[in-house]
Design a protein around this motif. Structure first.
Motif, short mmCIF file in Angstrom:
data_model
loop_
_atom_site.label_atom_id
_atom_site.label_comp_id
_atom_site.label_asym_id
_atom_site.label_seq_id
_atom_site.Cartn_x
_atom_site.Cartn_y
_atom_site.Cartn_z
N GLY A 87 0.80 -1.23 0.00
CA GLY A 87 0.00 0.00 0.00
C GLY A 87 0.82 1.27 0.00
N CYS A 88 2.16 1.15 -0.10
CA CYS A 88 3.01 2.35 -0.17
C CYS A 88 2.81 3.00 -1.55
N LEU A 89 2.64 4.33 -1.54
CA LEU A 89 2.29 5.06 -2.75
C LEU A 89 3.55 5.58 -3.46
N PHE A 90 3.60 5.40 -4.77
CA PHE A 90 4.70 5.91 -5.60
C PHE A 90 4.10 6.81 -6.66
N GLN A 91 4.85 7.89 -7.02
CA GLN A 91 4.34 8.77 -8.07
C GLN A 91 5.48 9.40 -8.86
N SER A 92 5.11 9.91 -10.04
CA SER A 92 6.06 10.62 -10.90
C SER A 92 5.28 11.67 -11.67
N CYS A 93 5.98 12.68 -12.20
CA CYS A 93 5.28 13.70 -13.00
C CYS A 93 6.20 14.28 -14.06
N ALA A 94 5.60 14.82 -15.12
CA ALA A 94 6.36 15.47 -16.19
C ALA A 94 5.51 16.55 -16.82
N HIS A 95 6.18 17.60 -17.33
CA HIS A 95 5.50 18.77 -17.91
C HIS A 95 5.48 18.68 -19.43
N TYR A 96 4.32 18.86 -20.02
CA TYR A 96 4.18 18.81 -21.48
C TYR A 96 3.37 20.02 -21.95
N ARG A 97 3.46 20.28 -23.27
CA ARG A 97 2.59 21.26 -23.93
C ARG A 97 1.93 20.59 -25.12
N PRO A 155 8.84 6.95 -4.15
CA PRO A 155 7.91 7.06 -3.02
C PRO A 155 7.32 8.47 -2.93
N ALA A 156 6.01 8.54 -2.73
CA ALA A 156 5.32 9.84 -2.57
C ALA A 156 5.83 10.52 -1.31
N GLY A 157 5.62 11.83 -1.25
CA GLY A 157 6.15 12.65 -0.16
C GLY A 157 5.83 12.14 1.25
#
Length: 447
Positions: A73-83, A116-118
């Protein structure tokens, strides 16, 4: 009277005009709903997916996020900026990220940069413990550009992806065969299939996801734990090569396994054990060493009357950063010191073929140097039965494609964060490239 009526009519004209219904307003042009499509929506974890976004405004800035949870149940995330492009569309296969967790054209960037999320404990790996259920990843499209860790803008579209570690028809058989423990993964069909033993490093236990993917790719793969599992020794104190010999013979004699020999793939300590297996066991004819050492380390290895002592780690040579991260790069005793020559694995005795895979930025230990020493030793004895895959910018644990990069990971034995090294993009590319090469190598030498 007529004059007054005319004045009154003139005066009331604006009032009547005010009461008249205004002309109907034209409705604004309808904008398409924003959508995100990931294809295939359910597929194998070592395959690429295509991610497309449609229905945005031309040039509209968005943040794409991936969110996944591990078995606990440990949360992982990632993000990226697009146009968005001029048509209000995005394709991660051709469009570049301008910021977030990675930049550039990276079709699988959102997967390999999952961390891992914050609110979670840092330094955890996103590695499946069960191969029978998929890893579910939610893909979200948010308005505007938001930095990693910041609260993102409103969600305008989302989709879910399933990443499977076994193909339909792959069988998993839990083993308690003599002294051997582990799981055997068999591809669908009658076979026979090339047989491979798969081992991981000093984290111990049973790690199956690479074996299940190998079975999906046509190998009979035996995921072999060697300590801290069921009735196996709890810690790495000493090993008997007879245990690994029994596993190799079991696999070689299995009716679904092609002969005459079997292969082995190992990472870290598992790689080094694989080098010992191909050196001393005639059943093993191909070995893939991922970030291994060309000497036996930590635990003594016995085989009959022979003993290879283990090179030791000197904890005084471990450096600790201000953030409490341990760097073990200099800590292993020097294998080139003549006093340590009894620890050297005499790989020149190996009749089979070797594939050495290393990350040039491995900070766990000096795997690039150890590969050089191994190659030097083979060449000294007139042997050319090896290939080297050496990746600039890659760290210690080179796993199947899109496995999230983890520069620092919690060490299960020491209980502290240890630096594995590497840079995320270079490491991800090394994982993708080496996976294809490993399969080619094993198919070539095992049929």
């Amino acid at each position: 009277a007529d004059m007054w009526r005319a004045v009154a009519a003139a005066a009331s004209a604006p009032a009547r005009a005010l009461c008249r219904a205004p002309p109907p307003l034209q409705p604004p042009p309808r904008r398409r709903a924003v959508s995100v499509a990931v294809s295939p929506a359910a597929g194998l974890a070592d395959e690429r997916v295509e991610t497309r976004v449609a229905g945005l405004g031309p040039g509209q800035p968005v943040t794409l996020r991936a969110v996944a949870a591990d078995d606990r149940g440990c949360l992982f995330q990632s993000c990226a900026h697009y146009r968005a492009d001029g048509r209000g569309e995005l394709h991660l296969g051709t469009d570049a990220s301008h910021g977030g967790d990675y930049t550039g054209v990276e079709p699988m960037g959102l997967f390999w940069s999952l961390a891992p999320a914050g609110m979670e404990k840092p330094y955890q790996r996103l590695v499946p413990r069960s191969t029978g259920t998929p890893m579910k990843v939610e893909m979200l499209v948010h308005e505007g550009h938001s930095q990693p860790g910041a609260i993102p803008g409103p969600v305008v579209a989302k989709a879910e992806v399933e990443r499977w570690f076994t193909a339909p028809g792959v069988r998993r058989i839990r083993l308690k065969e003599g002294g051997v423990r582990g799981s055997l993964f068999l591809p669908p069909g009658d076979g026979p299939f090339p047989g491979v033993i798969d081992m991981y490093g000093d984290e111990g236990g049973l790690i199956e996801f690479r074996s299940s993917l190998l079975a999906t790719r046509g190998f009979a793969a035996l995921s072999l734990p060697y300590f801290d599992f069921e009735d196996l020794p709890k810690v790495m104190k000493e090993f008997k090569l007879e245990y690994f010999e029994e596993a190799a013979r079991f696999l070689q004699r299995h009716p679904k396994v092609k002969g005459p020999g079997v292969g082995v793939i190992g990472t870290g300590k598992g790689a080094e054990l694989g080098l010992s297996m191909i050196t001393f066991l005639p059943e093993v004819v191909a070995a893939v060493s991922v970030s291994g050492c060309s000497s036996n380390t930590v635990a003594d290895l016995h085989y009959g009357d022979m003993t290879l002592p283990g090179l030791r780690f000197d904890m005084n040579k471990v450096s600790v950063s201000d953030t409490g991260v341990f760097d073990t790069f200099e800590a292993l005793d020097d294998p080139t010191n003549p006093a340590n020559s009894p620890c050297t694995i005499p790989i020149e005795k190996a009749e089979g073929h070797l594939l050495l895979v290393v990350g040039e930025d491995d900070r766990m230990w000096k795997s690039s140097l150890y590969a050089e020493l191994a190659i030097g030793r083979l060449r000294q004895h007139g042997k050319e039965n090896f290939e080297l895959l050496s990746y600039p910018g890659a760290g210690h644990r080179i796993d199947p494609p899109s496995t999230p990069f983890c520069q620092v990971a919690m060490d299960r034995v020491l209980g502290v964060p240890v630096l594995g090294g590497g840079e995320s993009k270079a490491h991800a590319h090394a994982q993708e490239h080496s996976w294809g090469k490993i399969q080619e190598f094993l198919h070539l030498h095992l049929g």
